[in-house]
Design a protein around this motif. Structure first.
Motif, PDB file in Angstrom:
ATOM      1  N   LEU A 166       0.833  -1.214   0.000  1.00 27.35           N
ATOM      2  CA  LEU A 166       0.000   0.000   0.000  1.00 27.35           C
ATOM      3  C   LEU A 166       0.862   1.257   0.000  1.00 27.35           C
ATOM      4  CD1 LEU A 166      -2.819  -1.060   2.518  1.00 27.35           C
ATOM      5  CD2 LEU A 166      -2.817  -1.227   0.014  1.00 27.35           C
ATOM      6  N   GLY A 167       2.005   1.187   0.663  1.00 27.33           N
ATOM      7  CA  GLY A 167       2.905   2.345   0.748  1.00 27.33           C
ATOM      8  C   GLY A 167       3.610   2.642  -0.563  1.00 27.33           C
ATOM      9  N   ASN A 168       3.587   1.699  -1.484  1.00 27.61           N
ATOM     10  CA  ASN A 168       4.159   1.929  -2.802  1.00 27.61           C
ATOM     11  C   ASN A 168       3.094   2.146  -3.866  1.00 27.61           C
ATOM     12  OD1 ASN A 168       7.327   1.629  -2.965  1.00 27.61           O
ATOM     13  ND2 ASN A 168       6.562   0.337  -1.309  1.00 27.61           N
ATOM     14  N   ASN A 169       1.858   2.182  -3.423  1.00 27.58           N
ATOM     15  CA  ASN A 169       0.773   2.570  -4.315  1.00 27.58           C
ATOM     16  C   ASN A 169       0.798   4.101  -4.376  1.00 27.58           C
ATOM     17  OD1 ASN A 169      -1.894   3.546  -5.035  1.00 27.58           O
ATOM     18  ND2 ASN A 169      -2.601   1.446  -4.800  1.00 27.58           N
ATOM     19  N   PRO A 170       0.800   4.701  -5.573  1.00 30.99           N
ATOM     20  CA  PRO A 170       0.922   6.163  -5.674  1.00 30.99           C
ATOM     21  C   PRO A 170      -0.160   6.936  -4.920  1.00 30.99           C
ATOM     22  CG  PRO A 170       1.065   5.130  -7.840  1.00 30.99           C
ATOM     23  CD  PRO A 170       0.699   4.040  -6.882  1.00 30.99           C
ATOM     24  N   LEU A 171      -1.255   6.282  -4.584  1.00 31.70           N
ATOM     25  CA  LEU A 171      -2.334   6.969  -3.866  1.00 31.70           C
ATOM     26  C   LEU A 171      -2.192   6.852  -2.347  1.00 31.70           C
ATOM     27  CD1 LEU A 171      -5.346   5.937  -6.128  1.00 31.70           C
ATOM     28  CD2 LEU A 171      -4.100   8.103  -6.132  1.00 31.70           C
ATOM     29  N   PHE A 172      -1.182   6.106  -1.870  1.00 32.03           N
ATOM     30  CA  PHE A 172      -0.944   5.899  -0.435  1.00 32.03           C
ATOM     31  C   PHE A 172      -2.212   5.533   0.339  1.00 32.03           C
ATOM     32  CE2 PHE A 172       2.436   9.119  -1.498  1.00 32.03           C
ATOM     33  CZ  PHE A 172       3.504   8.237  -1.399  1.00 32.03           C
ATOM     34  N   PRO A 173      -2.938   4.511  -0.079  1.00 32.10           N
ATOM     35  CA  PRO A 173      -4.160   4.172   0.670  1.00 32.10           C
ATOM     36  C   PRO A 173      -3.822   3.732   2.096  1.00 32.10           C
ATOM     37  CG  PRO A 173      -3.621   2.444  -0.912  1.00 32.10           C
ATOM     38  CD  PRO A 173      -2.675   3.571  -1.172  1.00 32.10           C
ATOM     39  N   PRO A 174      -4.586   4.206   3.080  1.00 35.46           N
ATOM     40  CA  PRO A 174      -4.338   3.725   4.451  1.00 35.46           C
ATOM     41  C   PRO A 174      -4.778   2.273   4.608  1.00 35.46           C
ATOM     42  CG  PRO A 174      -6.194   5.247   4.416  1.00 35.46           C
ATOM     43  CD  PRO A 174      -5.687   5.167   3.008  1.00 35.46           C
ATOM     44  N   TYR A 175      -4.102   1.550   5.469  1.00 43.13           N
ATOM     45  CA  TYR A 175      -4.490   0.169   5.781  1.00 43.13           C
ATOM     46  C   TYR A 175      -5.572   0.186   6.853  1.00 43.13           C
ATOM     47  CZ  TYR A 175      -3.999  -4.409   8.129  1.00 43.13           C
ATOM     48  OH  TYR A 175      -4.230  -5.621   8.725  1.00 43.13           O
ATOM     49  N   LEU A 176      -5.347   1.012   7.889  1.00 45.03           N
ATOM     50  CA  LEU A 176      -6.318   1.109   8.975  1.00 45.03           C
ATOM     51  C   LEU A 176      -7.329   2.185   8.622  1.00 45.03           C
ATOM     52  CD1 LEU A 176      -3.748   1.074  11.903  1.00 45.03           C
ATOM     53  CD2 LEU A 176      -5.131  -0.850  11.125  1.00 45.03           C
ATOM     54  N   LYS A 177      -8.567   1.895   8.891  1.00 49.15           N
ATOM     55  CA  LYS A 177      -9.606   2.872   8.548  1.00 49.15           C
ATOM     56  C   LYS A 177      -9.808   3.892   9.662  1.00 49.15           C
ATOM     57  CE  LYS A 177     -10.915   0.467   4.762  1.00 49.15           C
ATOM     58  NZ  LYS A 177      -9.858   0.360   3.777  1.00 49.15           N
ATOM     59  N   VAL A 178      -9.242   3.591  10.820  1.00 49.48           N
ATOM     60  CA  VAL A 178      -9.413   4.538  11.929  1.00 49.48           C
ATOM     61  C   VAL A 178      -8.268   5.542  11.917  1.00 49.48           C
ATOM     62  CG1 VAL A 178     -10.734   3.091  13.487  1.00 49.48           C
ATOM     63  CG2 VAL A 178      -8.255   2.876  13.449  1.00 49.48           C
ATOM     64  N   ASP A 179      -8.575   6.760  12.308  1.00 50.80           N
ATOM     65  CA  ASP A 179      -7.563   7.796  12.329  1.00 50.80           C
ATOM     66  C   ASP A 179      -6.834   7.753  13.676  1.00 50.80           C
ATOM     67  OD1 ASP A 179      -6.040   9.888  11.514  1.00 50.80           O
ATOM     68  OD2 ASP A 179      -7.471  11.392  12.189  1.00 50.80           O
ATOM     69  N   GLN A 180      -5.544   7.408  13.618  1.00 52.00           N
ATOM     70  CA  GLN A 180      -4.761   7.365  14.863  1.00 52.00           C
ATOM     71  C   GLN A 180      -3.599   8.329  14.738  1.00 52.00           C
ATOM     72  OE1 GLN A 180      -3.713   3.233  15.155  1.00 52.00           O
ATOM     73  NE2 GLN A 180      -5.578   2.735  16.257  1.00 52.00           N
ATOM     74  N   THR A 181      -3.932   9.599  14.645  1.00 53.79           N
ATOM     75  CA  THR A 181      -2.884  10.573  14.367  1.00 53.79           C
ATOM     76  C   THR A 181      -2.307  11.192  15.634  1.00 53.79           C
ATOM     77  OG1 THR A 181      -4.674  12.103  13.946  1.00 53.79           O
ATOM     78  CG2 THR A 181      -3.587  11.184  12.030  1.00 53.79           C
ATOM     79  N   ALA A 182      -2.696  10.664  16.793  1.00 57.68           N
ATOM     80  CA  ALA A 182      -2.149  11.201  18.044  1.00 57.68           C
ATOM     81  C   ALA A 182      -0.624  11.074  18.032  1.00 57.68           C
ATOM     82  CB  ALA A 182      -2.724  10.436  19.221  1.00 57.68           C
ATOM     83  N   LYS A 183       0.041  12.128  18.473  1.00 54.08           N
ATOM     84  CA  LYS A 183       1.509  12.132  18.457  1.00 54.08           C
ATOM     85  C   LYS A 183       2.052  11.439  19.712  1.00 54.08           C
ATOM     86  CE  LYS A 183       1.759  14.427  14.604  1.00 54.08           C
ATOM     87  NZ  LYS A 183       1.716  13.558  13.427  1.00 54.08           N
ATOM     88  N   SER A 184       3.272  10.895  19.583  1.00 57.36           N
ATOM     89  CA  SER A 184       3.902  10.208  20.709  1.00 57.36           C
ATOM     90  C   SER A 184       4.401  11.211  21.751  1.00 57.36           C
ATOM     91  CB  SER A 184       5.091   9.387  20.222  1.00 57.36           C
ATOM     92  OG  SER A 184       4.690   8.563  19.170  1.00 57.36           O
ATOM     93  N   GLU A 185       4.510  10.716  22.988  1.00 58.07           N
ATOM     94  CA  GLU A 185       5.025  11.574  24.071  1.00 58.07           C
ATOM     95  C   GLU A 185       6.551  11.647  23.984  1.00 58.07           C
ATOM     96  OE1 GLU A 185       4.020   9.823  27.860  1.00 58.07           O
ATOM     97  OE2 GLU A 185       2.210   9.018  26.930  1.00 58.07           O
TER      98      GLU A 185
END
Ligand SMILES: [Fe+2]
Length: 401
Positions: A166-185
């Motif tokens: 998926l990461g080499n697909n030019p559209l960068f489709p996400p694998y997980l459908k949930v948004d987990q964009t929280a940043k690390s501590e």
């Protein structure tokens, strides 16, 4: 490539206990593999962008082939193979089990269909469930254990391979459908000091281990310190910004050749977009999380980073002796140890002897586990190993001095 395998060191009494739990574990582990593939579209199952990445469909078939070939055919009376061609397409590297499709051609398997492969899984699972109710000999229990551990190793490979696809697909489709964009501590790394002395490493005791973890043996270590935290993206970015990829002094000769040949400037999946570093994650393309541990770096990069920072990578013995003093499990951690047999290492005479020993050349040891590792599939003595140029695993860096 290279995953580890086998040789259960379980006693007969333990096997009898193990037998009663095999059915449950078998079902759970087989389901988990299919669960990992749930978010995929049918087209994603077949792609093989590079030789090291196998199509998900192949993993699904190969793990099933393992049970069919190693258990059902030799031990289950009157078992009929699902399809006589499957031995050829789903054997990975077992010379003792005959001819097989070459690794680079796994992505050409537009047939059998994904549906056929799922039917194959169902057929073998039903036969296995029936077999597990029989009074099979103890020797089978060790192969069963191996089959389960093997499938878990492929679960990790599935996650890493799906990310690559998926990461080499030019559209960068996400694998997980949930948004987990929280940043690390932010976590501050401390140095853990270990005194010089004679220590023991390697597996001993109850439970499963692979043959490459045997035997337990003594090692002498000089006084050293090991970092409590993994190297972060922020720290790695400093190395990049200070010209880490442009200064040959930090690199092995082979590593420098790799940098030149590939025009490497950043870890795998990193893209500089609108003046900001982004990386492809299982949630799709994101701005790089600076406090998260750096990942998808190969051994050359890990070594160069350590050199730039004036430190070094730990040896596998140093890592194992100190592992109780730090948290691990997010990234496979590169060590500076070549993948070699431990004293007294032996290989089984049957096909399972091909699992680890024959890969003990030109690879480096990684310790720990990663976010992609299956549950209950890691331990302090576990030895993973990869070639020095590979980046697609969830690798990371822990420094020592
Ligand atoms: Fe395999």
């Amino acid at each position: 490539m290279s995953y580890n395998l086998h040789h259960p060191t379980t006693t007969t009494a333990e096997f009898h206990t193990a037998k009663t739990t095999f059915s449950t574990r078998f079902r759970k582990i087989r389901q988990q593999t299919e669960c990992i593939c749930k978010p995929l579209e049918i087209e994603d199952y077949v792609v093989q962008p590079v030789v090291d990445v196998s199509p998900p469909k192949w993993h699904l078939g190969h793990t099933t082939w393992f049970f069919e070939t190693m258990i059902l055919l030799p031990y289950f009376a009157d078992y009929k193979v699902f399809d006589a061609n499957y031995n050829y397409i789903f054997n990975s590297y077992y010379e003792s089990i005959g001819a097989r499709v070459i690794r680079t051609d796994r992505g050409n398997l537009s047939r059998p269909s994904v549906e056929n492969v799922y039917q194959y899984r169902k057929y073998v699972d039903q036969a296995m469930e029936a077999f597990l109710q029989t009074n099979y000999p103890d020797e089978v229990a060790s192969i069963l254990e191996l089959g389960l551990q093997h499938e878990q190793q492929h679960q990790e490979l599935l996650v890493t391979d799906i990310k690559y696809i998926l990461g080499n697909n030019p559209l960068f489709p996400p694998y997980l459908k949930v948004d987990q964009t929280a940043k690390s501590e932010v976590k501050t790394s401390k140095w853990i000091s270990i005194d010089e002395g004679v220590y023991e490493i390697g597996f001993e005791g109850e439970g499963f281990c692979f043959d490459n973890e045997l035997n337990k043996h003594k090692v002498y270590l000089n006084t050293y310190q090991i970092a409590s935290e993994l190297v972060t993206n922020r720290e790695y970015l400093e190395f990049m910004n200070e010209g880490g990829y442009e200064n040959f002094r930090h690199w092995h000769s082979e590593g420098w050749d790799w940098v030149q040949k590939n025009n490497s400037k950043a870890p795998m999946y990193w893209y500089f977009i609108e003046n900001q570093w982004h990386n492809y994650t299982l949630n799709g393309l994101q701005v790089v999380d600076l406090n998260a541990p750096v990942t998808h770096i190969n051994f050359y990069e890990a070594f160069a980073f350590a050199s730039w920072s004036g430190k070094r990578l730990p040896t596998e013995a140093e890592w194992e002796v100190a592992n109780g003093y730090f948290e691990w499990g997010k990234r496979w951690e590169w060590t500076q140890s070549a993948y070699l047999p431990y004293p007294g290492f032996t290989k089984a005479d049957d096909a399972t002897g091909e699992y680890n020993g024959k890969f003990m050349v030109n690879q480096m040891v990684l310790r720990g586990a990663s976010v992609a590792t299956a549950e209950n599939h890691s331990r302090p003595t576990y030895r993973n190993f990869f070639q020095t140029n590979l980046q697609w695993q969830f690798t990371g860096i822990r420094l020592a001095q």
